[in-house]
Design a protein around this motif. Structure first.
Motif, PDB file in Angstrom:
ATOM      1  N   UNK A 110       0.824  -1.210   0.000  1.00  0.00           N
ATOM      2  CA  UNK A 110       0.000   0.000   0.000  1.00  0.00           C
ATOM      3  C   UNK A 110       0.855   1.256   0.000  1.00  0.00           C
ATOM      4  N   UNK A 111       2.052   1.169   0.587  1.00  0.00           N
ATOM      5  CA  UNK A 111       2.991   2.294   0.615  1.00  0.00           C
ATOM      6  C   UNK A 111       4.039   2.188  -0.482  1.00  0.00           C
ATOM      7  N   UNK A 112       3.839   1.273  -1.433  1.00  0.00           N
ATOM      8  CA  UNK A 112       4.780   1.058  -2.540  1.00  0.00           C
ATOM      9  C   UNK A 112       6.185   0.784  -2.032  1.00  0.00           C
ATOM     10  N   UNK A 113       6.276   0.137  -0.858  1.00  0.00           N
ATOM     11  CA  UNK A 113       7.569  -0.224  -0.305  1.00  0.00           C
ATOM     12  C   UNK A 113       8.345   0.926   0.299  1.00  0.00           C
ATOM     13  N   UNK A 114       7.742   2.097   0.408  1.00  0.00           N
ATOM     14  CA  UNK A 114       8.423   3.268   0.956  1.00  0.00           C
ATOM     15  C   UNK A 114       8.394   3.238   2.484  1.00  0.00           C
ATOM     16  N   UNK A 115       9.208   4.078   3.077  1.00  0.00           N
ATOM     17  CA  UNK A 115       9.225   4.184   4.538  1.00  0.00           C
ATOM     18  C   UNK A 115       8.200   5.155   5.073  1.00  0.00           C
TER      19      UNK A 115
END
Length: 316
Positions: A110-115
């Motif tokens: 859901x966060x495209x793998x971002x932090x």
């Protein structure tokens, strides 16, 4: 796949929709901005079904919708400014991007793998009730095919994505009609990633001057792709009037003609925002070769309207 019925938002139907979300199914529901295609944000498989249904690239993050600010604070690292902004503008058409909390249950997809994680408390009570009944954050991008015009009524959802959702809650037309503003408070200076239903003029007395996204930088929030919100017919912007074969979307009184409409006869930007996507759909007809759009002032909600129009007119 058969299209589901458009169900009125009775308590029984809202409860059924909440159970469907908790079971990993997709549910389309209204917010004050646009209709969303909802999935349990903590269930990676359900989130993957949203990307598949929309044909959305997986590098484009989703917004996790929650029922109240305290739910958001449990998912992300809200500093003093982020908490002030949340207190002032939630519930409402504002998404806040913050660093993910160490134990954030929102699926990495859901966060495209971002932090980071993008969070919103929607202004529509029906949406908050559904989320609260589901008992989990709900990832809910606009309920349309990726890159196309966002839906502002339940019929738009059924036309494009009805078969993907087990339930479509029909809450009537969306009051704001444009997606939420996206504000990045995950780092140093606040960055306005996407203009939307909460204006820059409303935010900056609290945040200070808002920076723009870095050109060519990564996609860290929804609505940042160059081409988006597009009808099938090309758009010609800042048009004083239609050319032969064009439909015309006016701002102010509309000219005579079968393929002319106005965002607002009184040049009211709030009315124009609410009408934008619906009128683009109505004018996107085989009988016309293009849609010409009148100039829109880039103040207040006008910035968000022009942002959507420029992305809709961008090369595809």
């Amino acid at each position: 796949m058969a299209r589901p019925a458009l169900l009125p938002p009775t308590p029984r139907n809202v409860e059924a929709a909440a159970r469907a979300l908790a079971a990993g199914e997709l549910v389309a529901f209204p917010t004050e901005t646009v209709y969303g295609l909802g999935a349990d944000a903590t269930d990676g498989r359900a989130v993957a079904r949203v990307f598949a249904a929309k044909g959305r690239p997986r590098f484009n993050p989703l917004i996790a919708h929650v029922a109240g600010p305290e739910d958001a604070f449990a998912l992300g690292a809200f500093g003093p400014l982020a908490r002030e902004v949340a207190a002032r503008f939630w519930p409402g058409p504002l998404t806040i991007v913050v660093r993910r909390a160490p134990d954030c249950p929102v699926a990495p997809l859901a966060s495209a793998g971002l932090g980071t994680v993008a969070l919103r408390v929607p202004g529509l009570a029906l949406a908050r009730d559904l989320i609260a009944r589901a008992g989990r954050p709900i990832a809910a991008p606009s309920a349309n095919r990726s890159g196309r015009i966002s839906p502002t009524c339940a019929a738009h959802v059924a036309e494009e994505l009805g078969g993907a959702a087990s339930i479509i809650l029909d809450g009537g037309p969306c009051a704001v009609g444009l997606e939420s503003t996206v504000l990045d408070l995950s780092g140093g200076a606040p960055v306005l990633l996407r203009p939307g239903g909460t204006t820059r003029e409303a935010l900056e007395p609290l945040t200070g001057p808002l920076a723009a996204p870095r050109p060519g930088g990564p996609v860290v929030a929804p609505g940042m792709l160059a081409s988006h919100y597009a009808p099938e017919r090309p758009l010609r912007l800042d048009a004083a009037g239609p050319e032969p074969g064009e439909a015309y979307l006016a701002f102010g009184p509309a000219p005579e003609g079968a393929f002319a409409a106005t965002l607002s006869a009184d040049r009211d930007l709030a009315e124009a925002a609410a009408n934008l996507f619906g009128l683009l759909r109505a004018l996107d007809r085989p009988e016309v070769r293009a849609i010409a759009v009148a100039p829109i002032p880039e103040t207040g909600l006008g910035r968000a309207i022009v942002d959507r129009l420029r992305r809709a007119a961008a090369p595809r």
